[in-house]
Design a protein around this motif. Structure first.
Motif: not given
Lengths: 191, 64
Positions: A82-87, A79-80, A93
């Motif tokens: 995933d959040n970073m790539t999405h941001e 999730e870490f 992403s």
């Protein structure tokens, strides 16, 4: 025969003379399985161990509704990233998430495994981090040209600049090139 | 990774050299350095992943 014995003797004497503080010999690369040019070195062995560890954590984590310790650890990393790539990448992403997750977990596993006494730190050699950084750099450049064509060269130009200004701007402010150069070693530095 | 590991080994070597009496101080330093190395290990992986994302973002979104 004589040369090999003298080399071995001098090596042993050198080793004996080093005393309790011997900070540099932990970075020596030697062959674990000697097959000539296809030998397995300790660097390669620890990289394989790192890959096996990451695979083990992600594959053996149970998929329960109430997560176990290992599952929440694996999901936390997932999730870490995933959040970073999405941001950063937005709706793109999903395409690049597997690559970034692989890169992150591999480097993390190599670094953390290297902290075990008598282990070998794969990422302590600049050739490893440089190869990883060059892979990303060349790959991103290829993707940029494949997706945008020659418009990709616009990353060197600030947006909204009239063409006439560029004549003045390009010689004086070639800063994206220089900043690209200065950002690039920060990726590869083995700290 | 290289500098930190060398510092760790130097501090750990001091523990052996100074022995039971004074060896406790470099031992504390070794523990502190180990914590720092752990931080650096995670941070390096994070920075590498973040910069990869930024490069890919540059490659994907040229127009702004």
């Amino acid at each position: 025969m004589t040369t090999s014995t003298t080399v071995a003797a001098s090596g042993a004497a050198e080793h004996a003379a080093k005393g309790p503080i011997d900070p540099i010999s932990q970075f020596e690369i030697h062959r674990v399985i000697d097959l000539g040019p296809f030998s397995l070195t300790n660097s390669g062995l620890w990289a394989i161990i790192a890959i096996c560890l990451v695979s083990l954590v992600f594959l053996s984590a149970p998929r329960k509704l109430v997560p176990t310790r290992l599952q929440s650890f694996a999901e936390g990393i997932y999730e870490f990233i995933d959040n970073m790539t999405h941001e950063v990448l937005g709706h793109h992403s999903r395409e690049f998430f597997p690559f970034v997750l692989t890169l992150f977990t591999f480097i993390l596993a190599c670094n953390v495994l290297g902290l075990i006494p008598y282990a070998f730190t794969v990422t302590s050699h600049i050739i490893v981090t440089l190869a990883l950084a060059l892979t990303v750099f060349i790959g991103a450049t290829i993707i940029g040209f494949a997706r945008n064509g020659l418009r990709y060269l616009k990353i060197f130009v600030p947006s909204g600049v009239p063409p006439l200004i560029l004549v003045i701007l390009i010689p004086s402010r070639s800063y994206p090139i220089s900043s690209g150069r200065s950002r690039f070693p920060s990726v590869s530095s083995p700290t | 990774m290289m500098a930190g590991h060398m510092m760790l080994k130097v501090a750990a070597g001091f523990v052996i050299m100074l022995g039971l009496l004074a060896g406790w101080f470099p031992l504390i330093a070794t523990v502190a350095l180990y914590a720092l190395e752990l931080l650096v290990a995670v941070l390096q992986a994070y920075v590498f992943a973040l910069l990869t994302c930024l490069y890919l973002n540059d490659a994907l979104h040229v127009d702004h």
